[in-house]
Design an enzyme around this catalytic site. Structure first.
Site, PDB file in Angstrom:
ATOM      1  N   TYR A   1      -3.117   0.542   5.366  1.00 36.00           N
ATOM      2  CA  TYR A   1      -3.367   0.022   6.707  1.00 36.00           C
ATOM      3  C   TYR A   1      -4.639   0.687   7.242  1.00 36.00           C
ATOM      4  O   TYR A   1      -4.782   1.921   7.143  1.00 36.00           O
ATOM      5  CB  TYR A   1      -2.218   0.349   7.654  1.00 36.00           C
TER       6      TYR A   1
ATOM      7  N   SER B   1       3.555   1.584   0.208  1.00 34.07           N
ATOM      8  CA  SER B   1       3.043   1.365   1.558  1.00 34.07           C
ATOM      9  C   SER B   1       2.478   2.646   2.161  1.00 34.07           C
ATOM     10  O   SER B   1       2.973   3.752   1.905  1.00 34.07           O
ATOM     11  CB  SER B   1       4.170   0.838   2.454  1.00 34.07           C
TER      12      SER B   1
ATOM     13  N   ARG C   1       9.011  -7.996  17.680  1.00 28.92           N
ATOM     14  CA  ARG C   1      10.234  -8.072  16.886  1.00 28.92           C
ATOM     15  C   ARG C   1      11.420  -7.853  17.807  1.00 28.92           C
ATOM     16  O   ARG C   1      11.801  -6.715  18.118  1.00 28.92           O
ATOM     17  CB  ARG C   1      10.164  -7.074  15.737  1.00 28.92           C
TER      18      ARG C   1
ATOM     19  N   THR D   1      -4.120  -4.231   3.937  1.00 27.91           N
ATOM     20  CA  THR D   1      -3.429  -5.192   4.804  1.00 27.91           C
ATOM     21  C   THR D   1      -4.243  -5.385   6.073  1.00 27.91           C
ATOM     22  O   THR D   1      -4.580  -4.417   6.767  1.00 27.91           O
ATOM     23  CB  THR D   1      -2.026  -4.686   5.142  1.00 27.91           C
TER      24      THR D   1
ATOM     25  N   ARG E   1       6.738 -11.407  10.180  1.00 29.56           N
ATOM     26  CA  ARG E   1       6.957 -10.307  11.120  1.00 29.56           C
ATOM     27  C   ARG E   1       5.806 -10.124  12.110  1.00 29.56           C
ATOM     28  O   ARG E   1       5.848  -9.212  12.941  1.00 29.56           O
ATOM     29  CB  ARG E   1       7.171  -8.999  10.344  1.00 29.56           C
TER      30      ARG E   1
ATOM     31  N   LYS F   1      -4.707  -8.256   1.727  1.00 30.84           N
ATOM     32  CA  LYS F   1      -3.404  -8.869   1.989  1.00 30.84           C
ATOM     33  C   LYS F   1      -3.319  -9.337   3.440  1.00 30.84           C
ATOM     34  O   LYS F   1      -3.640  -8.578   4.359  1.00 30.84           O
ATOM     35  CB  LYS F   1      -2.285  -7.866   1.709  1.00 30.84           C
TER      36      LYS F   1
ATOM     37  N   GLN G   1      -1.012   0.414  -0.954  1.00 30.43           N
ATOM     38  CA  GLN G   1      -1.305  -0.454   0.190  1.00 30.43           C
ATOM     39  C   GLN G   1      -1.822   0.389   1.343  1.00 30.43           C
ATOM     40  O   GLN G   1      -1.210   1.394   1.710  1.00 30.43           O
ATOM     41  CB  GLN G   1      -0.055  -1.229   0.627  1.00 30.43           C
TER      42      GLN G   1
ATOM     43  N   HIS H   1       2.794 -11.719   6.480  1.00 30.70           N
ATOM     44  CA  HIS H   1       3.507 -10.461   6.707  1.00 30.70           C
ATOM     45  C   HIS H   1       5.015 -10.684   6.795  1.00 30.70           C
ATOM     46  O   HIS H   1       5.707 -10.060   7.599  1.00 30.70           O
ATOM     47  CB  HIS H   1       3.004  -9.762   7.973  1.00 30.70           C
TER      48      HIS H   1
END
Length: 396
Positions: free
Chosen positions: A133, A110, A168, A159, A282, A255, A131, A279
């Protein structure tokens, strides 16, 4: 150290981790958005799909191996990208990467990992994907791509479902709202787990290693992964994805796709694969379960790309069901994280051993000699749509 020989299902590791981690840290990992309905829907979707097994099919030793993005893997599974792993297991990123390499499956690092790209490149000789962002600071994002390529990462996973962080509520109730602040509530929870607290005092609070150099609020060690949402670019769009495609020479996956029209646009932007994902429940509450969205995406893309499923996988049978419904493979996250929190690399490896054993057992019971034989003809479907099947395996 937990008795790993007394762990039999992936949920065992969640229960063990809950006893070892401070409440706010466990809730950060285990929780979902709002009322957490999507979190539950991801898992419940698999229960709506049953089996119509073949008997007397022979093949006492099924072969679960397949090709993912052109590389041979031991089973159709990859490690999902997970941020802030170091808060639960100080060396958790490396532990999970090594377990994945040992098991012969890809590991996805990540952007918000607590271990650098280079450290994972050195720690694992297995298949590694990075991955990404989308970041507001484009120069930093381009540097991450260059670093990942130099460190031997074979594929890029972008992503696209976090223009803003989900609500959350466990984190809010635990005073984990960002920017992070120590309060009487969370400090008391940390003190209740002295082994964890001593580890943090001895080694220091983990930082988001790959975000070093951004605004300090995005990389400060006293924050958890949601805080770096401030560094994500909510204006990122298809033109931004096209620019990433121009700069990344290897396989590129997107993703967070749940709609067939978005899947087609991703292909037109030059992507090589898709990850159908909400996700992990989330982000958007009551979003479509990933498994329920799979068929429409597969119908849209046909054999033009490999399609992966992310969300709710807790059994080897779930891996087999996703494959029968047309997925090339699945991503597994939380169980491996909890495994590492319980027993480091050995815990993560035990998770993958259980998953592989269950997958092979399911294949034997269904009369599937190999991964290519996992098709929709083996399913009894009580509510999840299946993609049209001609008995052929997903594209490789």
């Amino acid at each position: 150290m937990a008795r790993l020989d007394r762990t039999f299902v992936l949920d065992d590791f969640e229960a063990l981790a809950k006893r070892r981690l401070p409440g706010p840290i466990f809730d950060f990992y285990a929780g979902g958005a709002d009322d957490e309905h999507t979190l539950a829907l991801n898992r419940n979707a698999f229960r709506q799909v049953g089996w119509s097994p073949r008997v007397l099919a022979g093949g006492a030793s099924p072969d679960a191996s397949t090709l993912l993005l052109g590389r041979a893997v031991a089973m159709p599974v990859a490690v999902a990208p997970m941020g802030a792993v170091g808060y639960g297991c100080l060396d958790g990123d490396r532990a999970i990467a090594r377990a994945a390499a040992q098991a012969g499956i890809p590991y996805i690092l990540s952007t918000t990992a607590t271990t650098t790209i280079e450290a994972i490149g050195e720690a694992s000789a297995g298949a590694k994907w990075f991955q990404l962002y989308p970041l507001r600071q484009r120069d930093h994002m381009w540097r991450l791509l260059a670093r990942a390529l130099a460190a031997g990462f074979e594929a890029l996973v972008v992503t696209v479902d976090v223009p803003v962080g989900g609500k959350r509520e466990r984190d809010l109730r635990n005073d984990c709202a960002m920017p992070f602040r120590f309060t009487a509530r969370n400090v008391a929870a940390f003190a209740a787990r002295p082994r964890w607290a001593l580890g943090m005092l001895r080694h220091g609070v983990p930082a988001m290693a790959n975000l070093a150099g951004l605004d300090p609020a995005g990389a400060r060690g006293s924050t958890l992964a949601p805080s770096v949402g401030a560094e994500f670019d909510p204006a990122f769009d298809w033109s931004g994805l096209a620019e990433i495609r121009r700069r990344w020479p290897g396989p590129l996956l997107v993703k967070g796709v749940l709609r067939p029209d978005d899947a087609l646009r991703a292909l037109r932007a030059g992507c090589d694969g898709l990850v159908v994902s909400n996700h992990g429940g989330r982000q958007l509450e009551t979003g479509v379960p990933a498994l329920a969205a799979l068929a429409a995406v597969l119908r849209a893309v046909g054999d033009k790309a490999q399609v992966f499923l992310d969300g709710g996988v807790r059994r080897g049978a779930d891996v087999a069901k996703a494959r029968c419904l047309g997925a090339a493979g699945v991503l597994v996250g939380r169980p491996l994280l909890f495994g590492a929190c319980v027993a480091g690399q050995a815990g993560a490896a035990r998770v993958l051993d259980i998953l592989h054993d269950e997958l092979i057992r399911t294949m034997r019971l269904c009369g599937a000699a190999n991964a290519a034989a996992l098709t929709s003809e083996l399913l009894w479907n009580a509510g999840i749509p299946a993609a049209p099947s001609n008995g052929q395996p997903p594209p490789t």
